[in-house]
Enzyme design. Structure first.
Site, PDB file in Angstrom:
ATOM      1  CD  GLU A 227      -0.742  -1.956  -5.520  1.00  0.00           C
ATOM      2  OE1 GLU A 227       0.192  -1.489  -6.220  1.00  0.00           O
ATOM      3  OE2 GLU A 227      -0.707  -2.013  -4.282  1.00  0.00           O
TER       4      GLU A 227
ATOM      5  CB  CYS B 102      -0.923   0.015   1.220  1.00  0.00           C
ATOM      6  SG  CYS B 102      -2.020   1.459   1.255  1.00  0.00           S
TER       7      CYS B 102
END
Length: 252
Positions: free
Chosen positions: A118, A2
């Site tokens: 992402e 992340c």
């Protein structure tokens, strides 16, 4: 992993969602492109202290919103710059590594997010996606935090930093990336934040399948790659085939 996320809700909304008080002192800001080393809102639960700074363990713990810098600096670090390399903590080794194990035992936090970004690799290209809850509710990442001061200055204000715990991607998320942030379901918030609970082994588990299945995987513009871009347009759905540009790797 992340490495970017969005956090745009004001403290008033987060106070209601997390049943907390606001200790951000007016520093909270909406951020559509949160990157490492930024100061952002987190949720902690701590026992109050007396005028001398001593913890009042007999008093009930208080849940609050607090500002922290993203990138954990262990209390024993010589230089705070190490934090830029500790934005994530792997759930598989969090209880073992010296940089994280003390924080996992006694300094856990939740990191409120609207969603996270992402990049899916396709050949030499990287295609950005935004993962979010369709109902607009906050996603609570599991995190750990630390307080750091330079060893030669005991009177310096503490630097409060945090790291987001990550785990293997599951379900539909595996189509984008092999890692994901550890999402703590609301039913586990009390246990995760409990300052008197040292063993959270049973909470270091994969994100529930129903939560993963409910997330929207939204293709978005490559504008998100540049941290200087920061606005609601980053969250808009786009058709990658129509964007007319290669998706570059994110630069922070």
């Amino acid at each position: 992993m992340c490495g970017r996320y969005a956090a745009t809700k004001d403290p008033a909304k987060l106070i209601e969602e997390f049943d907390a008080i606001d200790l951000t002192e007016g520093h909270a800001r909406a951020d559509h492109n949160v990157a490492p080393t930024k100061n952002v809102v987190t949720v902690v639960q701590r026992h109050p202290r007396d005028e001398d700074g001593q913890v009042l363990e007999d008093e009930p713990a208080e849940r609050s919103l607090r500002m922290m810098k993203w990138g954990l600096v262990p209390f024993w670090a010589k230089d705070p710059s190490v934090g830029s390399r500790m934005i994530n903590t792997r759930v598989e080794t969090a209880a073992e590594k010296p940089a994280f194990r003390r924080a996992l035992v006694s300094r856990r936090c939740l990191v409120p997010a609207d969603g996270w970004y992402e990049w899916r690799r396709t050949g030499k290209e990287k295609e950005p996606f935004y993962m979010t809850a369709p109902d607009g509710s906050s996603i609570a990442f599991g995190g750990i935090w630390e307080s750091w001061r330079p060893k030669d200055d005991d009177k310096a204000s503490p630097l409060i930093t945090f790291s987001i715990i990550t785990t293997d991607a599951a379900g539909q998320l595996t189509d984008v990336h092999h890692r994901m942030p550890l999402i703590v379901p609301k039913s586990h918030w009390d246990g995760w934040l409990d300052p008197d609970r040292e063993d959270v082994t049973d909470l270091l588990v994969p994100t529930p399948e129903d939560i993963v299945a409910s997330l929207e995987l939204r293709p978005i513009s490559s504008k998100v790659n540049n941290v200087r871009n920061n606005g609601p347009e980053l969250l808009e759905r786009v058709d990658p085939a129509q964007e007319g540009a290669l998706f570059d790797a994110p630069k922070s």
